[in-house]
Design an enzyme around this catalytic site. Structure first.
Site, PDB file in Angstrom:
ATOM      1  N   GLY A   8       0.838  -1.202   0.000  1.00 26.23           N
ATOM      2  CA  GLY A   8       0.000   0.000   0.000  1.00 26.23           C
ATOM      3  C   GLY A   8       0.867   1.242   0.000  1.00 26.23           C
ATOM      4  O   GLY A   8       2.082   1.170  -0.206  1.00 26.23           O
ATOM      5  N   ILE A  95      -4.414  -0.923  -8.825  1.00 25.51           N
ATOM      6  CA  ILE A  95      -4.473  -2.387  -8.862  1.00 25.51           C
ATOM      7  C   ILE A  95      -5.113  -2.927  -7.574  1.00 25.51           C
ATOM      8  O   ILE A  95      -5.790  -3.962  -7.589  1.00 25.51           O
ATOM      9  CB  ILE A  95      -3.070  -2.999  -9.138  1.00 25.51           C
ATOM     10  CG1 ILE A  95      -3.183  -4.421  -9.648  1.00 25.51           C
ATOM     11  CG2 ILE A  95      -2.172  -2.935  -7.929  1.00 25.51           C
ATOM     12  CD1 ILE A  95      -3.586  -4.547 -11.082  1.00 25.51           C
ATOM     13  N   ASP A  96      -4.964  -2.207  -6.463  1.00 25.75           N
ATOM     14  CA  ASP A  96      -5.621  -2.649  -5.216  1.00 25.75           C
ATOM     15  C   ASP A  96      -7.139  -2.616  -5.375  1.00 25.75           C
ATOM     16  O   ASP A  96      -7.852  -3.524  -4.947  1.00 25.75           O
ATOM     17  CB  ASP A  96      -5.163  -1.814  -4.001  1.00 25.75           C
ATOM     18  CG  ASP A  96      -5.313  -0.312  -4.171  1.00 25.75           C
ATOM     19  OD1 ASP A  96      -5.535   0.176  -5.302  1.00 25.75           O
ATOM     20  OD2 ASP A  96      -5.209   0.397  -3.145  1.00 25.75           O
ATOM     21  N   ARG A  97      -7.637  -1.587  -6.050  1.00 22.95           N
ATOM     22  CA  ARG A  97      -9.083  -1.489  -6.265  1.00 22.95           C
ATOM     23  C   ARG A  97      -9.562  -2.597  -7.208  1.00 22.95           C
ATOM     24  O   ARG A  97     -10.664  -3.144  -7.047  1.00 22.95           O
ATOM     25  CB  ARG A  97      -9.439  -0.103  -6.829  1.00 22.95           C
ATOM     26  CG  ARG A  97      -9.016   1.036  -5.889  1.00 22.95           C
ATOM     27  CD  ARG A  97      -9.326   2.390  -6.470  1.00 22.95           C
ATOM     28  NE  ARG A  97     -10.760   2.624  -6.596  1.00 22.95           N
ATOM     29  CZ  ARG A  97     -11.298   3.612  -7.307  1.00 22.95           C
ATOM     30  NH1 ARG A  97     -10.511   4.456  -7.969  1.00 22.95           N
ATOM     31  NH2 ARG A  97     -12.604   3.759  -7.352  1.00 22.95           N
TER      32      ARG A  97
END
Ligand code: ATP
Ligand code: PAU
Ligand code: K
EC number: 2.7.1.33
Length: 244
Positions: A8, A95-97
């Protein structure tokens, strides 16, 4: 066994999975990345795959040293995802979403889903019952709100997250806690009302570093799972293996 790593903007989180069960979880700083992953692999020598989602400034090359030991997969926009991406700028979508949306799609099939990630930034992601990813919102996270108020004013102190006593803050610190925490609770409840107006039914998943703190303060009951991103990373990786 699969080692999943979420990089993150503030810190790194990792989990070791056997099938869909998380055996162990880790949180560490960016500068400790290689050393910590080495330690985890010593503790779990049966890890055969290392799967990474990074929105931080750590690139694929950082994991090169592990490639002789196990299979390394670094998620990008080029991978297969289980939803139709309707974002008009798909290449700039975090990319986390994408991993959160994939996890929600796979874990809660054929229904509308709203994922709220309360991390460095708070992100809202909506995937409808036909598996269309529509987008959502990005706003500053709780810690960022405290830091921004301190950094951009002369007189506001730097506070750490604390539950406000009332919505009427009767001191500088109480006023700031009320603004940050109640402001966020009103924000979420407001967004949920918007979605309710347009979609009759949807499930809500709340995750991220501040999820547990926030869950009990919301008007709406929400399923909080602070490990949802890593679980989704594991699940999306299985999906990729099955669909490549
Ligand atoms: N030790 C810690 N360091 C930083 N943030 C922490 C810590 N403990 C709790 N938090 C809370 O977690 C929030 C950050 O969430 P998280 O750790 O999920 O962010 P992140 O690592 O940057 O991940 P992402 O970029 O995916 O949001 C902060 O708003 C803060 O209130
Ligand atoms: C919004 C963050 C910072 C949340 O981690 C990340 O998903 C990101 O950098 N996103 C890029 C912009 C977008 O998602 O549209
Ligand atoms: K986030």
């Amino acid at each position: 066994m699969v080692l999943t790593v979420d990089i993150g903007n503030t810190r790194i989180k990792a989990s070791v999975f056997e099938g869909s069960t998380a055996l162990d979880n880790f949180i560490f700083e960016k500068k400790e990345l290689v050393e910590k992953i080495k330690n985890i692999l010593e503790k779990f020598p049966n890890c055969s795959d290392l799967v990474v989602a990074s929105v931080g400034n750590i690139e694929k090359q950082a994991f090169l040293t592990f490639e002789k030991q196990l299979k390394v997969h670094f998620f990008t926009h080029e991978d297969v995802f289980p939803f139709h991406n309707k974002y008009t700028t798909p290449k700039t979508l975090g990319i986390d979403r994408m991993i959160l949306a994939a996890g929600a799609t796979l874990k809660f099939p054929k229904q509308n889903r709203l994922v709220i990630d309360a991390g460095t930034c708070i992100t809202y992601d909506f995937i409808d019952e036909n598996d269309n990813y529509l987008g959502g919102a990005i706003s500053p996270g709780l810690r960022l709100r405290y830091e921004a108020m301190h950094n951009y004013t002369a007189r506001l102190p730097l506070l750490t997250l604390e539950a406000p006593e009332s919505y009427i803050g009767n001191s500088t610190t109480q006023a700031m806690h009320s603004g940050v925490v109640n402001g966020f609770v009103y924000e979420i409840d407001g967004f949920i009302d918007d979605y309710r107006r347009d979609f009759s039914n949807f499930i809500i998943i709340l995750t991220g570093g501040d999820a547990d703190f926030l869950a009990k303060r919301l008007k709406n009951t929400i399923f909080a799972n602070s490990n949802f991103l890593l679980e989704s990373l594991n699940q999306t990786y299985q999906y990729k293996i099955d669909n490549d």
